[in-house]
Design an enzyme around this catalytic site. Structure first.
Site, PDB file in Angstrom:
ATOM      1  CB  THR A  13     -27.064  -7.589  12.112  1.00  0.00           C
ATOM      2  OG1 THR A  13     -27.758  -8.097  13.249  1.00  0.00           O
ATOM      3  CG2 THR A  13     -28.032  -7.437  10.950  1.00  0.00           C
ATOM      4  CG  ASN A  37      -0.187  -0.110   2.527  1.00  0.00           C
ATOM      5  OD1 ASN A  37       0.620  -1.021   2.707  1.00  0.00           O
ATOM      6  ND2 ASN A  37      -0.439   0.797   3.450  1.00  0.00           N
ATOM      7  CB  SER A  41     -16.240  -2.739  -0.134  1.00  0.00           C
ATOM      8  OG  SER A  41     -17.079  -2.229  -1.139  1.00  0.00           O
ATOM      9  CG  HIS A  42     -12.666   1.753   1.692  1.00  0.00           C
ATOM     10  ND1 HIS A  42     -11.710   2.734   1.744  1.00  0.00           N
ATOM     11  CD2 HIS A  42     -12.276   0.816   2.590  1.00  0.00           C
ATOM     12  CE1 HIS A  42     -10.789   2.425   2.639  1.00  0.00           C
ATOM     13  NE2 HIS A  42     -11.107   1.256   3.170  1.00  0.00           N
ATOM     14  CB  CYS A  73      -3.269   3.130   8.772  1.00  0.00           C
ATOM     15  SG  CYS A  73      -4.710   2.312   8.065  1.00  0.00           S
ATOM     16  CD  GLN A  97      -4.123  -0.411  -1.321  1.00  0.00           C
ATOM     17  OE1 GLN A  97      -4.423  -0.041  -2.462  1.00  0.00           O
ATOM     18  NE2 GLN A  97      -4.370   0.339  -0.262  1.00  0.00           N
TER      19      GLN A  97
END
Length: 382
Positions: A237, A149, A200-201, A325, A178
């Site tokens: 959930t 990354n 996902s993002h 991060c 990535q």
């Protein structure tokens, strides 16, 4: 505005956003509920699981939905260690892993596990002989990311798979966060890979959702217990609207994978060539087959990365120092340190990360602004 920070997060596809809104509005039942609305939600949940599995070339029962890459990495590392502790307490992770992997490994050390860190070469690629030498009879896990990354180095997952081919007792985990849209999934999910993390993002889906690929038959301890969702391995959930949007985003990304990579690589190559002409610019990323087509990491001599980032932000051009991060912590890129780059140089690192929604006009504008910023740093570079 020019957004060149796609390795941190991407702008969601409009189609993915539309799917999210439709599902959140119309299919709002809990998949665990017994009534008709719950059944409707369950059918969509499993349809999304099947679509993702088909796109990746695996089985639906090998896909376990999570909140994203960090959770998937934590689950892979900690869940494997806890499940297999009776067989051994030695883990190997590469020295350039994401903090979600490194910190999980360090936490396990407080529980009595031993962690070895596989070194990389000057290009940031795993040293295969060194990795092989670290393997012991009590090794239970090897974890190596598919695409770095921070500098975009593409790790030799196939070669590592060959190395581990005759060691079935070692779980092989790949952080593939990535990788989607950056390299062929067949080269990431080899037959030898047991676990792989996705988010996902990173490919124009939504934040707060991802999945862990777990090869059929492989055992892993759950980190979240309670309601028994995800085959009793990840209780909570399911975020159904985001999961459905993720399946849509993955399909859109992989359907146009080749053309998008060609476009992104062309922009990357123009940027790389242009930046290489500046005497006091150091390029940390390459352009050969072992580097992602979407990432260029560079530094201006004597100029800290955060200074460069904010200079571009004044022109509404958005970059990052290293990974999202660690950028706010002001830490130098851990990957560069592992590659042997001096700290003073690593502290100058700035990452451009591209996506197919970027274009050559933005590249041209970036280079115009870069020349202005570079010229203003002349006194610092002396």
């Amino acid at each position: 505005m020019i957004y060149f920070d796609n390795a941190a997060t991407t702008q969601p596809y409009p189609e993915a956003m539309a799917t999210y809104q439709q599902v959140a509005t119309k299919i709002f039942g809990n998949p665990s509920s017994l009534h008709g609305l719950g059944g409707q939600a369950t059918r969509l949940l499993e349809a999304s699981r099947r679509q993702i599995a088909e796109l990746l070339g695996c089985l639906p029962e090998e896909i376990f939905f999570t909140s994203g890459g960090t959770e998937s990495d934590n689950w892979a590392i900690k869940g494997t260690a806890l499940e297999k502790s009776s067989f051994g307490k030695h883990l190997i992770v590469s020295s350039v892993e994401h903090p979600a992997v490194r910190t999980s490994a360090k936490w396990l050390e407080t529980l009595g596990f031993e962690v070895s860190y596989a070194p990389v070469d000057k290009a940031g690629l795993i040293d295969l002989p060194a990795l092989s030498a670290l393997i012991r009879p009590d090794t239970i896990l090897v974890s190596v990311m598919a695409v770095n990354n921070e500098i975009g180095a593409i790790q030799p997952i196939s070669a590592i798979s060959d190395l581990l081919a005759d060691k079935p007792g070692i779980t092989f985990h790949v952080d593939a966060v990535q990788a989607v849209g950056k390299r062929d999934m067949a080269d990431v999910l080899t037959d030898r890979v047991d676990l792989a993390s996705f988010s996902s993002h990173k490919f124009r889906g939504l934040r707060g959702v991802g999945w862990l690929y777990k090869k059929s038959g492989k055992r892993i301890a759950p980190l979240l217990t309670g309601g028994g969702q995800e085959s009793d391995l990840r209780s909570t959930t399911e975020n159904l609207p985001a999961i459905a949007a993720t399946a849509k985003a993955l399909r859109l990304t992989l359907e146009n994978d080749h053309d998008q990579r060609v476009k992104v690589r062309a922009m990357r190559d123009v940027l790389h060539k242009a930046l290489s002409q500046f005497e006091d610019v150091r390029l940390f990323s390459g352009t050969d087959e072992w580097f992602s087509p979407s990432i260029i990491t560079f530094g201006i001599k004597g100029v800290r990365g955060e200074v460069t980032v904010h200079a571009f932000e004044e022109h509404e051009i958005y970059l990052s120092t290293t990974s999202a991060c660690s950028s706010k912590a002001g830490q130098p890129a851990g990957t560069l340190i592992a590659m042997g780059v001096p700290v003073r140089d690593a502290q100058t690192a700035v990452r451009i990360s591209l996506d197919a929604h970027n274009d050559m006009g933005q590249v041209e504008q970036f280079l115009t602004i870069f020349k202005q910023i570079y010229d203003k740093t002349e006194k610092v570079r002396r």
